[in-house]
Design an enzyme around this catalytic site. Structure first.
Site, PDB file in Angstrom:
ATOM      1  N   LYS A 127       0.823  -1.204   0.000  1.00 11.83           N
ATOM      2  CA  LYS A 127       0.000   0.000   0.000  1.00 11.83           C
ATOM      3  C   LYS A 127       0.868   1.271   0.000  1.00 11.83           C
ATOM      4  CE  LYS A 127      -3.752  -2.324  -0.277  1.00 11.83           C
ATOM      5  NZ  LYS A 127      -3.295  -3.713  -0.175  1.00 11.83           N
TER       6      LYS A 127
HETATM    7  C1  PLP Z   1      -9.370  -2.832  -1.976  1.00  6.27           C
HETATM    8  C2  PLP Z   1      -8.778  -3.692  -0.899  1.00  6.27           C
HETATM    9  N1  PLP Z   1      -9.556  -4.077   0.122  1.00  6.27           N
HETATM   10  C3  PLP Z   1      -9.080  -4.811   1.124  1.00  6.27           C
HETATM   11  C4  PLP Z   1      -7.767  -5.206   1.170  1.00  6.27           C
HETATM   12  C5  PLP Z   1      -7.320  -6.055   2.286  1.00  6.27           C
HETATM   13  O1  PLP Z   1      -6.282  -5.438   3.005  1.00  6.27           O
HETATM   14  P1  PLP Z   1      -5.197  -6.333   3.788  1.00  6.27           P
HETATM   15  O2  PLP Z   1      -4.373  -7.039   2.765  1.00  6.27           O
HETATM   16  O3  PLP Z   1      -4.419  -5.327   4.575  1.00  6.27           O
HETATM   17  O4  PLP Z   1      -5.928  -7.277   4.666  1.00  6.27           O
HETATM   18  C6  PLP Z   1      -6.903  -4.815   0.122  1.00  6.27           C
HETATM   19  C7  PLP Z   1      -5.482  -5.138   0.059  1.00  6.27           C
HETATM   20  O5  PLP Z   1      -4.864  -6.049   0.252  1.00  6.27           O
HETATM   21  C8  PLP Z   1      -7.425  -4.053  -0.941  1.00  6.27           C
HETATM   22  O6  PLP Z   1      -6.640  -3.687  -1.967  1.00  6.27           O
END
Ligand code: PLP
Length: 385
Positions: A180
Site C-alpha cells: 500500500k
Molecule cells: C481494496 C482492498 N480491500 C481490502 C484489502 C485487504 O487489506 P489487507 O491485505 O491489509 O488485509 C486490500 C489489500 O490487500 C485491498 O486492496
C-alpha cells in the site's frame, strides 16, 4: 515494493521501532504508539474516531461487525476488489451482493448499486479501486443505508467536491499492508464520526473487552489489535503520506499527458484527486489486455492484465465451495428469488474488464521522469505494433 528501493522506510521508522523496543511495551493495550496513530489519523481526516487493527481485512471486519447485519442480511459490494473486501461479510454471516461496475474505472456503478438494494440490504461497501473515488454517498443517503468505504488503495483520495475518501459515509477502512501507499507490513485503520460505531469497532478488535473497568466481555470480539511495533512504524509512515501521494500524482500526470493522444486507450481522469495506487488503463478493441501486458512485460514494464484472474463473483469461494463446515451458509439464506448472482455472466462489465480490457501498471512514489517516459514509450509501442 518488495525491497527498500520502492518504499519510504528509513531512519524515522528505525527510530520508531527502537523507541518501542527500548520501552519494553510492545502491546497497544498498555502502550502509547497505536493510540497516538489513531489520534493522528482521526485528526487528519477531521473525524472523531479512528480504530487501529491488524490488517485492512480486519478493518473491514470491524466495520461490517459494527453495522451489525442480521445473519442473512445483504451487503452490496464490488466484484473488482481484493478478497479482503468480501471475506468479512461472510465472516459476519451476511451475504455479499455484487453490482456491476463502470466500464472505464472498474468502480461500482451507482445505478447498479441502487438496483441491487433490497429489503435485506444492511450496508453498501464501496471500494475506491486503484485510488479513484467511487461516489456512492447519494445512493446510500437516499436509501438510508450505511456506507462503508474501502480505502485500502485510496489513501488521501478525494471526491470531486474535495471531501476526503473515508469520510463520506459511516466508516472508512484503510490498509497498511506491504503493497500500500504506506506500510507497517500488515495493519489496518478505520475512521468514523459515529461514537456508537467507534465503540463497537474498538470492542470487536479486542475480544469485546472495554478495558476501562472490570474484566468482562460486553460483546463478541476477536483479537485484531495492532502491535506497538507496527503502530510506531505506521506513525512514521503516516507522516510521509502527503509526500507519497503528491509524488504519485505528479508522475501520474506526466504519464497521462504522454499517452493522452493514444487511440483505443482510456486513461483515468482527475489526476489530483486520485491516489494512484496503480495506474489503470482501459483498452478498446482490437487491443486486449493479455497481449499488451505481455508486450509490456517483455519490455521490462511491471504491468498486469485484469488486476484479478477472475472477478470476485466468479471466485470458487462463492461458487459451490462450503463456507462453514460442509455448509454454504450464509449464502443459502435468502429466499430463492433473491439468491445472489454469482458466477460467469452475472456482471458482464466487470468480466469484460478483467478478461479483456483492464491493464494495470504498477505505480510508485519513487518513479522519476525517466521511469515515466520509459513506461510511456513502452505503452505506445505495445498498443501501436
Ligand atoms: C481494496 C482492498 N480491500 C481490502 C484489502 C485487504 O487489506 P489487507 O491485505 O491489509 O488485509 C486490500 C489489500 O490487500 C485491498 O486492496
Amino acid at each position: 515494493m518488495v525491497d527498500a528501493s520502492g518504499r519510504t522506510l528509513g531512519a524515522e521508522e528505525i527510530e520508531a521501532v527502537t523507541r518501542v523496543i527500548r520501552s519494553g511495551m510492545l502491546n497497544s493495550v498498555w502502550g502509547s504508539e497505536v493510540r497516538a496513530l489513531e489520534r493522528e489519523m482521526a485528526a487528519y481526516h477531521g473525524v472523531a474516531h479512528a480504530v487501529a487493527c491488524s490488517s485492512g481485512t480486519a478493518a473491514l471486519h470491524l466495520a461490517v461487525a459494527a453495522v451489525a447485519p442480521e445473519p442473512g442480511d445483504e451487503i452490496i459490494t464490488s466484484p473488482i476488489s481484493d478478497f479482503g473486501t468480501v471475506a468479512p461479510i461472510l465472516a459476519q454471516n451476511a451475504v455479499p451482493v455484487f453490482a456491476d461496475v463502470d466500464p472505464h474505472t472498474g468502480n461500482l456503478d451507482p445505478e447498479a448499486v441502487a438496483a441491487a438494494i433490497g429489503p435485506r440490504t444492511r450496508a453498501i461497501l464501496g471500494v475506491h479501486l486503484f485510488g479513484a473515488a467511487v461516489d456512492l454517498r447519494a445512493v446510500a443517503a437516499a436509501h438510508g443505508i450505511p456506507l462503508i468505504e474501502d480505502c485500502a488503495q485510496a489513501w488521501l483520495t478525494r471526491y470531486p467536491d474535495g471531501q476526503l475518501a473515508g469520510t463520506g459515509g459511516a466508516i472508512g477502512c484503510f490498509s497498511l499492508q506491504q503493497w500500500k501507499h504506506i506500510t507497517c507490513g500488515d495493519g489496518g485503520l478505520t475512521i468514523t464520526s459515529d461514537t456508537v460505531l467507534a465503540r463497537r469497532m474498538r470492542l470487536f478488535a479486542d475480544k469485546g473487552w472495554p478495558r476501562e473497568g472490570a474484566r468482562r466481555h460486553e460483546s463478541l470480539g476477536l483479537n485484531y489489535r495492532m502491535t506497538e511495533l507496527a503502530g510506531a512504524v505506521a506513525r512514521a509512515q503516516f507522516a510521509k503520506l502527503p509526500g507519497v501521494v503528491a509524488a504519485r500524482r505528479q508522475s501520474a500526470q506526466r504519464l497521462v499527458e504522454a499517452l493522452s493522444d493514444l487511440p483505443g486507450v482510456h486513461l483515468p481522469s482527475g489526476v489530483g484527486a486520485h491516489a494512484w495506487w496503480l495506474f489503470p488503463v482501459v483498452l478498446g478493441p482490437p487491443l486486449t489486455n493479455q497481449e499488451v501486458a505481455g508486450k509490456l512485460a517483455a519490455a521490462g514494464i511491471p504491468a498486469r492484465a485484469g488486476y484479478l484472474d477472475e472477478p470476485l463473483h466468479c471466485a470458487p469461494a462463492l461458487n459451490g465451495t462450503p463456507v462453514y463446515g460442509s455448509s454454504r451458509y450464509p449464502l443459502t439464506v435468502p429466499p430463492a428469488d433473491r439468491l445472489p448472482a454469482y458466477g460467469r455472466g452475472a456482471f458482464p462489465v466487470a468480466e469484460r474488464l478483467v478478461d479483456q480490457s483492464l491493464l494495470v501498471i504498477d505505480w510508485n512514489e519513487r518513479y522519476t521522469d525517466a521511469h515515466v517516459d520509459e513506461i510511456a514509450h513502452a505503452v505506445r509501442a505495445a498498443v501501436s505494433s
